[in-house]
Design a protein around this motif. Structure first.
Motif, PDB file in Angstrom:
ATOM      1  N   LEU A   1       0.835  -1.202   0.000  1.00 41.27           N
ATOM      2  CA  LEU A   1       0.000   0.000   0.000  1.00 41.27           C
ATOM      3  C   LEU A   1       0.872   1.255   0.000  1.00 41.27           C
ATOM      4  O   LEU A   1       1.887   1.310   0.694  1.00 41.27           O
ATOM      5  N   PRO A   2       0.473   2.267  -0.768  1.00 39.89           N
ATOM      6  CA  PRO A   2       1.251   3.508  -0.811  1.00 39.89           C
ATOM      7  C   PRO A   2       1.045   4.343   0.451  1.00 39.89           C
ATOM      8  O   PRO A   2       0.029   4.222   1.151  1.00 39.89           O
ATOM      9  N   TRP A   3       2.011   5.218   0.713  1.00 37.57           N
ATOM     10  CA  TRP A   3       1.940   6.080   1.895  1.00 37.57           C
ATOM     11  C   TRP A   3       0.658   6.902   1.907  1.00 37.57           C
ATOM     12  O   TRP A   3       0.057   7.127   2.963  1.00 37.57           O
ATOM     13  N   ALA A   4       0.205   7.370   0.745  1.00 41.61           N
ATOM     14  CA  ALA A   4      -0.995   8.209   0.676  1.00 41.61           C
ATOM     15  C   ALA A   4      -2.234   7.451   1.177  1.00 41.61           C
ATOM     16  O   ALA A   4      -3.059   8.012   1.891  1.00 41.61           O
ATOM     17  N   THR A   5      -2.337   6.197   0.826  1.00 44.51           N
ATOM     18  CA  THR A   5      -3.477   5.382   1.265  1.00 44.51           C
ATOM     19  C   THR A   5      -3.430   5.140   2.768  1.00 44.51           C
ATOM     20  O   THR A   5      -4.448   5.232   3.464  1.00 44.51           O
ATOM     21  N   ILE A   6      -2.240   4.856   3.266  1.00 40.69           N
ATOM     22  CA  ILE A   6      -2.060   4.650   4.712  1.00 40.69           C
ATOM     23  C   ILE A   6      -2.383   5.938   5.454  1.00 40.69           C
ATOM     24  O   ILE A   6      -3.088   5.922   6.473  1.00 40.69           O
ATOM     25  N   ALA A   7      -1.911   7.063   4.938  1.00 41.90           N
ATOM     26  CA  ALA A   7      -2.174   8.356   5.571  1.00 41.90           C
ATOM     27  C   ALA A   7      -3.669   8.643   5.627  1.00 41.90           C
ATOM     28  O   ALA A   7      -4.174   9.123   6.646  1.00 41.90           O
ATOM     29  N   ASP A   8      -4.379   8.343   4.555  1.00 47.24           N
ATOM     30  CA  ASP A   8      -5.833   8.542   4.554  1.00 47.24           C
ATOM     31  C   ASP A   8      -6.513   7.695   5.628  1.00 47.24           C
ATOM     32  O   ASP A   8      -7.413   8.172   6.313  1.00 47.24           O
ATOM     33  N   ALA A   9      -6.060   6.471   5.785  1.00 48.71           N
ATOM     34  CA  ALA A   9      -6.648   5.579   6.790  1.00 48.71           C
ATOM     35  C   ALA A   9      -6.409   6.084   8.205  1.00 48.71           C
ATOM     36  O   ALA A   9      -7.264   5.935   9.085  1.00 48.71           O
ATOM     37  N   ILE A  10      -5.262   6.705   8.414  1.00 44.29           N
ATOM     38  CA  ILE A  10      -4.908   7.208   9.749  1.00 44.29           C
ATOM     39  C   ILE A  10      -5.487   8.598   9.983  1.00 44.29           C
ATOM     40  O   ILE A  10      -5.714   8.998  11.123  1.00 44.29           O
ATOM     41  N   GLY A  11      -5.712   9.333   8.902  1.00 42.79           N
ATOM     42  CA  GLY A  11      -6.251  10.679   9.038  1.00 42.79           C
ATOM     43  C   GLY A  11      -5.197  11.749   9.181  1.00 42.79           C
ATOM     44  O   GLY A  11      -5.420  12.767   9.838  1.00 42.79           O
ATOM     45  N   VAL A  12      -4.036  11.504   8.565  1.00 39.72           N
ATOM     46  CA  VAL A  12      -2.945  12.490   8.579  1.00 39.72           C
ATOM     47  C   VAL A  12      -2.447  12.675   7.153  1.00 39.72           C
ATOM     48  O   VAL A  12      -2.871  11.975   6.246  1.00 39.72           O
ATOM     49  N   SER A  13      -1.509  13.594   6.975  1.00 43.00           N
ATOM     50  CA  SER A  13      -0.952  13.808   5.647  1.00 43.00           C
ATOM     51  C   SER A  13       0.036  12.694   5.292  1.00 43.00           C
ATOM     52  O   SER A  13       0.570  12.012   6.172  1.00 43.00           O
ATOM     53  N   LYS A  14       0.264  12.561   4.002  1.00 47.54           N
ATOM     54  CA  LYS A  14       1.239  11.574   3.521  1.00 47.54           C
ATOM     55  C   LYS A  14       2.613  11.864   4.112  1.00 47.54           C
ATOM     56  O   LYS A  14       3.327  10.953   4.526  1.00 47.54           O
ATOM     57  N   GLN A  15       2.968  13.134   4.170  1.00 46.05           N
ATOM     58  CA  GLN A  15       4.270  13.505   4.704  1.00 46.05           C
ATOM     59  C   GLN A  15       4.386  13.135   6.188  1.00 46.05           C
ATOM     60  O   GLN A  15       5.432  12.654   6.634  1.00 46.05           O
ATOM     61  N   ALA A  16       3.309  13.342   6.941  1.00 41.39           N
ATOM     62  CA  ALA A  16       3.333  13.039   8.381  1.00 41.39           C
ATOM     63  C   ALA A  16       3.501  11.545   8.631  1.00 41.39           C
ATOM     64  O   ALA A  16       4.294  11.136   9.481  1.00 41.39           O
ATOM     65  N   VAL A  17       2.770  10.730   7.887  1.00 35.87           N
ATOM     66  CA  VAL A  17       2.870   9.284   8.107  1.00 35.87           C
ATOM     67  C   VAL A  17       4.235   8.772   7.656  1.00 35.87           C
ATOM     68  O   VAL A  17       4.830   7.913   8.297  1.00 35.87           O
ATOM     69  N   HIS A  18       4.756   9.308   6.578  1.00 38.86           N
ATOM     70  CA  HIS A  18       6.060   8.873   6.087  1.00 38.86           C
ATOM     71  C   HIS A  18       7.156   9.295   7.069  1.00 38.86           C
ATOM     72  O   HIS A  18       8.094   8.532   7.361  1.00 38.86           O
ATOM     73  N   LYS A  19       7.029  10.506   7.612  1.00 35.28           N
ATOM     74  CA  LYS A  19       8.020  10.984   8.578  1.00 35.28           C
ATOM     75  C   LYS A  19       8.027  10.111   9.830  1.00 35.28           C
ATOM     76  O   LYS A  19       9.078   9.757  10.368  1.00 35.28           O
ATOM     77  N   LYS A  20       6.826   9.742  10.290  1.00 38.44           N
ATOM     78  CA  LYS A  20       6.734   8.962  11.527  1.00 38.44           C
ATOM     79  C   LYS A  20       7.103   7.499  11.327  1.00 38.44           C
ATOM     80  O   LYS A  20       7.748   6.904  12.185  1.00 38.44           O
ATOM     81  N   TYR A  21       6.702   6.924  10.201  1.00 42.79           N
ATOM     82  CA  TYR A  21       6.883   5.475  10.022  1.00 42.79           C
ATOM     83  C   TYR A  21       7.810   5.101   8.866  1.00 42.79           C
ATOM     84  O   TYR A  21       8.036   3.914   8.643  1.00 42.79           O
ATOM     85  N   GLY A  22       8.356   6.079   8.172  1.00 47.06           N
ATOM     86  CA  GLY A  22       9.252   5.775   7.061  1.00 47.06           C
ATOM     87  C   GLY A  22      10.520   5.090   7.554  1.00 47.06           C
ATOM     88  O   GLY A  22      10.750   4.940   8.743  1.00 47.06           O
ATOM     89  N   ARG A  23      11.316   4.690   6.629  1.00 41.95           N
ATOM     90  CA  ARG A  23      12.573   4.006   6.995  1.00 41.95           C
ATOM     91  C   ARG A  23      13.322   4.778   8.054  1.00 41.95           C
ATOM     92  O   ARG A  23      13.536   5.972   7.932  1.00 41.95           O
ATOM     93  N   ARG A  24      13.715   4.061   9.084  1.00 40.81           N
ATOM     94  CA  ARG A  24      14.399   4.721  10.212  1.00 40.81           C
ATOM     95  C   ARG A  24      15.840   4.329  10.246  1.00 40.81           C
ATOM     96  O   ARG A  24      16.291   3.312  10.066  1.00 40.81           O
TER      97      ARG A  24
END
Length: 70
Positions: free
Chosen positions: A47-70
């Motif tokens: 699933l793309p970050w945009a779809t995950i972000a929509d499910a969580i209710g945040v922006s794509k950038q916010a979800v990627h920043k929080k859960y992207g590769r660490r």
């Protein structure tokens, strides 16, 4: 796990504010952990970050920043 969460929810409604606060904090940590697991599962499923972000209710950038590769 479900029993643990149910117990924490009951404790979060305790008359003792300190006990309720501790339970609320434990609930938040568990929810954060569960969300991270689900995001990881969604990414593994392709699933793309945009779809995950929509499910969580945040922006794509916010979800990627929080859960992207660490």
């Amino acid at each position: 796990m479900t029993n643990d969460l149910a117990a924490l929810v009951r404790q979060a409604q305790d008359e003792d504010p300190l006990r309720a606060l501790q339970a609320t904090t434990a609930l938040r940590r568990e929810i954060e952990r569960m969300e991270a697991v689900q995001v990881r599962r969604a990414r593994v499923a392709g699933l793309p970050w945009a779809t995950i972000a929509d499910a969580i209710g945040v922006s794509k950038q916010a979800v990627h920043k929080k859960y992207g590769r660490r």
